[in-house]
Scaffold this active site. Structure first.
Site, PDB file in Angstrom:
ATOM      1  N   CYS A 115       0.812  -1.226   0.000  1.00 19.80           N
ATOM      2  CA  CYS A 115       0.000   0.000   0.000  1.00 19.80           C
ATOM      3  C   CYS A 115       0.842   1.272   0.000  1.00 19.80           C
ATOM      4  CB  CYS A 115      -0.950  -0.001   1.199  1.00 19.80           C
ATOM      5  SG  CYS A 115      -2.003  -1.438   1.265  1.00 19.80           S
ATOM      6  N   HIS A 253      -3.158   7.326   3.067  1.00 16.31           N
ATOM      7  CA  HIS A 253      -3.564   6.038   2.495  1.00 16.31           C
ATOM      8  C   HIS A 253      -4.957   5.724   3.052  1.00 16.31           C
ATOM      9  CE1 HIS A 253      -3.953   1.951   1.450  1.00 16.31           C
ATOM     10  NE2 HIS A 253      -3.585   1.439   2.609  1.00 16.31           N
ATOM     11  N   ASN A 283     -10.170   0.165   0.691  1.00 19.04           N
ATOM     12  CA  ASN A 283      -8.713   0.265   0.630  1.00 19.04           C
ATOM     13  C   ASN A 283      -8.255  -0.271  -0.728  1.00 19.04           C
ATOM     14  OD1 ASN A 283      -5.967  -0.143   0.841  1.00 19.04           O
ATOM     15  ND2 ASN A 283      -6.035  -0.995   2.911  1.00 19.04           N
TER      16      ASN A 283
HETATM   17  O1  UT7 Z   1      -3.347  -1.143   3.858  1.00 14.72           O
HETATM   18  C1  UT7 Z   1      -3.200  -1.810   5.077  1.00 14.72           C
HETATM   19  C2  UT7 Z   1      -4.306  -2.850   5.152  1.00 14.72           C
HETATM   20  N1  UT7 Z   1      -4.763  -3.186   6.415  1.00 14.72           N
HETATM   21  C3  UT7 Z   1      -5.330  -2.360   7.332  1.00 14.72           C
HETATM   22  O2  UT7 Z   1      -5.381  -1.182   7.195  1.00 14.72           O
HETATM   23  C4  UT7 Z   1      -5.942  -3.011   8.550  1.00 14.72           C
HETATM   24  C5  UT7 Z   1      -5.778  -2.222   9.821  1.00 14.72           C
HETATM   25  N2  UT7 Z   1      -6.657  -2.741  10.839  1.00 14.72           N
HETATM   26  C6  UT7 Z   1      -7.961  -2.393  10.897  1.00 14.72           C
HETATM   27  O3  UT7 Z   1      -8.427  -1.571  10.137  1.00 14.72           O
HETATM   28  C7  UT7 Z   1      -8.811  -3.017  11.980  1.00 14.72           C
HETATM   29  O4  UT7 Z   1      -7.992  -3.775  12.846  1.00 14.72           O
HETATM   30  C8  UT7 Z   1      -9.933  -3.929  11.396  1.00 14.72           C
HETATM   31  C9  UT7 Z   1     -10.978  -3.051  10.707  1.00 14.72           C
HETATM   32  C10 UT7 Z   1      -9.362  -4.916  10.400  1.00 14.72           C
HETATM   33  C11 UT7 Z   1     -10.605  -4.677  12.523  1.00 14.72           C
HETATM   34  O5  UT7 Z   1     -11.118  -3.767  13.487  1.00 14.72           O
HETATM   35  P1  UT7 Z   1     -10.844  -4.005  15.034  1.00 14.72           P
HETATM   36  O6  UT7 Z   1     -11.523  -2.933  15.760  1.00 14.72           O
HETATM   37  O7  UT7 Z   1      -9.337  -4.127  15.216  1.00 14.72           O
HETATM   38  O8  UT7 Z   1     -11.600  -5.367  15.283  1.00 14.72           O
HETATM   39  P2  UT7 Z   1     -11.023  -6.737  15.863  1.00 14.72           P
HETATM   40  O9  UT7 Z   1     -10.122  -7.395  14.870  1.00 14.72           O
HETATM   41  O10 UT7 Z   1     -10.516  -6.499  17.258  1.00 14.72           O
HETATM   42  O11 UT7 Z   1     -12.347  -7.565  15.990  1.00 14.72           O
HETATM   43  C12 UT7 Z   1     -13.357  -7.251  16.942  1.00 14.72           C
HETATM   44  C13 UT7 Z   1     -14.457  -8.272  16.811  1.00 14.72           C
HETATM   45  C14 UT7 Z   1     -13.963  -9.701  16.855  1.00 14.72           C
HETATM   46  O12 UT7 Z   1     -14.914 -10.469  17.551  1.00 14.72           O
HETATM   47  P3  UT7 Z   1     -14.665 -10.899  19.086  1.00 14.72           P
HETATM   48  O13 UT7 Z   1     -13.380 -11.652  19.075  1.00 14.72           O
HETATM   49  O14 UT7 Z   1     -14.587  -9.588  19.831  1.00 14.72           O
HETATM   50  O15 UT7 Z   1     -15.860 -11.715  19.379  1.00 14.72           O
HETATM   51  C15 UT7 Z   1     -13.943 -10.127  15.410  1.00 14.72           C
HETATM   52  O16 UT7 Z   1     -14.126 -11.506  15.232  1.00 14.72           O
HETATM   53  O17 UT7 Z   1     -15.112  -8.104  15.550  1.00 14.72           O
HETATM   54  C16 UT7 Z   1     -15.126  -9.361  14.858  1.00 14.72           C
HETATM   55  N3  UT7 Z   1     -15.032  -9.111  13.424  1.00 14.72           N
HETATM   56  C17 UT7 Z   1     -16.121  -8.817  12.681  1.00 14.72           C
HETATM   57  N4  UT7 Z   1     -17.420  -8.692  12.981  1.00 14.72           N
HETATM   58  C18 UT7 Z   1     -18.262  -8.361  11.984  1.00 14.72           C
HETATM   59  C19 UT7 Z   1     -13.941  -9.096  12.644  1.00 14.72           C
HETATM   60  N5  UT7 Z   1     -14.268  -8.801  11.371  1.00 14.72           N
HETATM   61  C20 UT7 Z   1     -15.623  -8.616  11.377  1.00 14.72           C
HETATM   62  C21 UT7 Z   1     -16.559  -8.286  10.373  1.00 14.72           C
HETATM   63  N6  UT7 Z   1     -17.851  -8.168  10.720  1.00 14.72           N
HETATM   64  N7  UT7 Z   1     -16.196  -8.061   9.093  1.00 14.72           N
END
Ligand code: UT7
Length: 326
Positions: A115, A253, A283
């Site tokens: 990215c 980005h 993204n």
């Molecule tokens: O260009 C670089 C590319 N990558 C990035 O920019 C990614 C950077 N990271 C992020 O943007 C965030 O970490 C995410 C958007 C990917 C995730 O957000 P988060 O606030 O860090 O969520 P999390 O991974 O801590 O997940 C929280 C909960 C989990 O459930 P439990 O364990 O609390 O029960 C996940 O399983 O949300 C769940 N979860 C979802 N729920 C609904 C994860 N993905 C999803 C989803 N829909 N798509």
């Protein structure tokens, strides 16, 4: 040797027509529009069709940038494509773009910095123009992320979209155009496509395990971004001897609006200075910065003479920034 600089003489972007909304994704994985919107800011993204390769999107964006710069194709000296979703392992996507444009006098190559690819690519082009080796460069960020996303993995499939953005750079006097660039990497492995390369060549087994798709430790990427993006801003301001207040507009980005808000708060940058289009495109990796830059210019949010900061982060891990006088 008298060093020169490079200025943006033309811009263009292209995104596929097909939209993939959060509501569409609700039907594919266990997610919700509410979750995606509140955690990322993304509402919809574009999806390339089977006949739309990365080079196809790149060439379409490039043609618009060349028209904007009023330049003939046979005058193009250098073509650099930043992508993590190339048409093939070989040849480079840039040479395919060269063929599509009929840019017979150019030299073309790809840059792999995920990215952050567009920031790396303009850094390389800037240096090649500054030394006088070349007089112009077509720099493109282009991706077909949805072709490398596992649409059964809700951790990744909600994030990414397809598109391409291009700038045509012309050499100019030192002190104008690109004022400076800063690029870094650290070798950490929070985002990867595990199979398909020499570490794990393609096999029935790697395909069965879905290892040709993007895997990501989202939390680690988030923490990394909130740490390195401010560093990239501080370093480039120091290098160019400018202050945060001197920046007219910021093109981050377009990964996650929460990351952008956190960085603005940390650096006391007015969030109104940051142009955001991730709600519409998700993204788009290396394409996100040039698409947003081009849209901001088209919408006259960015005007001639503005000091614009570009800042990116991505797999590698890589990060970087550039300051440009438009
Ligand atoms: O260009 C670089 C590319 N990558 C990035 O920019 C990614 C950077 N990271 C992020 O943007 C965030 O970490 C995410 C958007 C990917 C995730 O957000 P988060 O606030 O860090 O969520 P999390 O991974 O801590 O997940 C929280 C909960 C989990 O459930 P439990 O364990 O609390 O029960 C996940 O399983 O949300 C769940 N979860 C979802 N729920 C609904 C994860 N993905 C999803 C989803 N829909 N798509």
């Amino acid at each position: 040797m008298v060093l020169k600089s490079a200025r943006i003489a033309g811009l263009g972007y292209f995104v596929p027509k097909k939209k993939l909304t959060n509501e569409d994704l609700e039907k594919m994985v266990n997610t919700s529009d509410e979750w995606i919107t509140s955690r990322t800011g993304i509402k919809e993204r574009r999806m390339a069709g089977s006949d739309e390769s990365t080079a196809e999107l790149a060439a379409k964006a490039a043609k618009i940038a060349l028209k904007d710069a009023k330049v003939e194709v046979d005058k193009i000296e250098l073509i650099i494509v930043a992508t993590l979703t190339p048409n093939h392992l070989m040849p480079s996507t840039a040479t395919i773009v060269q063929h599509k444009l009929k840019a017979k006098n150019a030299v073309a190559f790809d840059i792999a910095a995920a990215c952050t690819g567009f920031v790396y690519a303009i850094t390389v082009a800037h240096q090649m123009l500054a030394t006088g080796l070349y007089k112009n460069a077509l720099v493109i960020g282009a991706e077909t992320m949805t072709k490398f996303v596992d649409f059964t993995d809700r951790n990744t499939c909600i994030l990414f979209g397809d598109g391409a953005g291009a700038v045509f750079l012309k050499s100019c006097k030192a002190g104008g155009g690109i004022l400076g660039t800063y690029i870094k990497s650290n070798g950490n492995n929070f985002i990867t496509i595990p199979a398909g390369g020499s570490a794990q060549p393609p096999s029935k087994e790697t395909v069965r395990r879905n290892q040709h798709y993007i895997t990501m430790d989202g939390k680690e990427v988030y923490k990394f971004a909130v740490r390195v993006v401010p560093d990239a801003v501080v370093q480039i301001l120091k290098k160019c001897k400018l202050k945060a207040d001197d920046i007219d507009k910021v093109i981050f980005h377009q990964a996650n609006v929460r990351i952008i808000d956190a960085v603005c708060a940390k650096l006391k940058i007015d969030p109104a200075k940051s142009y955001i289009n991730l709600h519409r495109y998700g993204n788009t990796s290396a394409a996100s910065i040039p698409i947003a830059l081009c849209e901001a210019v088209n919408e006259k949010v960015i005007k001639k003479g503005d000091i614009v900061l570009l800042v990116g982060f991505g797999a590698g891990m890589t990060w970087g920034s550039a300051l440009i006088k438009m």
